[in-house]
Design an enzyme around this catalytic site. Structure first.
Site: not given
Length: 304
Positions: A72, A136, A140
Site C-alpha cells: 500500500y 505508511y 512498512k
C-alpha cells in the site's frame, strides 16, 4: 548459476513489470501477479500461489524464490486509512513469510526509506534505529518485523524514491508539467536517492540468484538505491533537462511551504555499503539512470 522461478506479488506495479522484463532477459521464469490475482492478505490464495511456484520450479528444474513487491504505497491516504495500509504492508507480508517458511521457499521483501525518522545527516545503514513518522512508514516497519521474525529464509531490501515505466511517479509528473508549460515549485530540503525500477529489478534478481545458489548474504537487511543523492528540486531540474525543457523553470520551496498529510523524511539517503559488502552489483548513479530512463521512454513519458 541457478535458474530461477520467481513469484512476484504486487507484480502489476512499476517494479513488478520490470522484474518480468529483466527476468525474461536472464532466463528467469517470472510470474508477476496483481492484487486481484494474488491477495497476500488471504492465506489460502498465498498458499495456492506459492505451491504452484514450487511445482512449476520442480517441473522446469528451477529454484523457486518469492520477491514481494506488493504494498500500500498511497503515503498520504494511509494517514486516514492506516488499517488498510497495515493489512497490506504488515499482515500480508506476515502471511507470505509464513507460507514461504512452510514450503521452504526463500523470500525477498521490498521495503522503504520511510521506516526511518529522516533526521540523520549521513546515509542510513541497515541496522540504524527505525523511527517512522507516517502511517505508511509504521506499517512498512511492521512488515519488516513480521518477515524477519517469521523463521522464513528471508531478506528485506529497502529502497527509495522509486520511478519506472507506467503508473504515476515523480519523473513522469515533472515530464508532464514540462510539456504542459507549467513551472513547478519543488521542495529543496528533502534528500534521497532516486532509483529506477529497471536497475532495482536487476539488483533484486541478482540477489535472488545468489540466494538460490545457497550463498545468500549473512546480513538479512540490505539497502539498494540509485547511486548518489539529491533533493526533489534538483531531481526535478534534472528531469526538465532530460526532456529538453529549461531547468530554470523549476523553483525551490521548503517542505513547510508545501504541506502534505503525511510527514516526509527530510533525509532518507540509504547507504549501499551492505549491498556492496554482500558482493552484489551497485546500482548506477541516479543521474545516469534517469538519462537512460528518459531515452528508453521518450515517446511515451507523459502519456499516463
Amino acid at each position: 548459476m541457478s535458474r530461477l522461478a520467481v513469484l512476484v506479488p504486487g507484480g502489476s506495479g512499476q517494479l513488478g513489470k520490470d522484474l518480468s522484463a529483466v527476468g525474461a532477459e536472464r532466463d528467469a521464469a517470472v510470474r508477476a501477479t496483481s492484487s486481484s490475482e494474488l491477495d497476500i492478505t488471504r492465506a489460502g490464495a498465498v498458499l495456492e500461489g506459492v505451491t504452484e511456484l514450487v511445482e512449476t520450479a520442480r517441473a522446469e528444474g528451477r529454484t523457486p524464490v518469492v520477491i514481494n513487491a506488493a504494498a500500500y504505497t498511497a503515503v498520504d491516504a494511509a494517514e486516514d486509512d492506516e488499517h488498510r495500509a497495515f493489512a497490506v504492508n504488515a499482515d500480508g507480508p506476515r502471511v507470505l513469510a509464513a507460507v514461504c517458511s512452510s514450503r521452504r521457499v526463500p523470500l525477498i521483501h521490498v521495503s522503504t526509506d520511510y521506516v526511518f525518522a529522516g533526521d540523520a545527516t549521513t546515509p542510513y545503514e541497515p541496522d540504524a534505529p527505525l523511527g517512522p513518522r507516517s502511517a505508511y512508514g509504521r506499517t512498512k516497519a511492521a512488515g519488516e518485523d513480521a518477515v524477519l521474525g517469521s523463521g522464513a529464509s528471508a531478506w528485506v531490501v529497502r529502497t527509495a524514491w522509486v520511478y519506472g515505466e507506467g503508473g504515476s511517479n515523480f519523473v513522469r509528473t515533472m515530464a508532464r508539467l514540462a510539456s504542459e508549460g507549467v513551472d513547478p515549485s519543488v521542495v529543496d530540503d528533502q534528500r534521497g536517492s532516486p532509483t529506477w525500477t529497471v536497475d532495482l529489478a536487476s539488483g533484486l534478481l541478482e540477489l535472488a540468484s545468489v540466494i538460490a545458489a545457497g550463498d545468500g548474504p549473512r546480513r538479512r537487511v540490505l539497502h539498494c538505491t540509485g547511486g548518489g543523492e539529491t533533493t526533489w528540486y534538483e531531481f526535478a531540474r534534472a528531469v526538465f533537462e532530460e526532456v529538453g525543457a529549461d531547468p530554470d523553470r523549476v523553483s525551490p520551496c521548503t517542505t513547510a511551504e508545501f504541506p502534505r498529510p503525511a510527514p516526509r523524511p527530510a533525509y532518507s539517503v540509504l547507504s549501499n555499503a551492505s549491498w556492496r559488502e554482500a558482493g552484489l552489483t551497485p546500482l548506477r548513479p541516479w543521474r545516469d539512470a534517469l538519462s537512460a530512463f528518459v531515452r528508453a521512454g521518450k515517446n511515451s513519458l507523459v502519456d499516463s
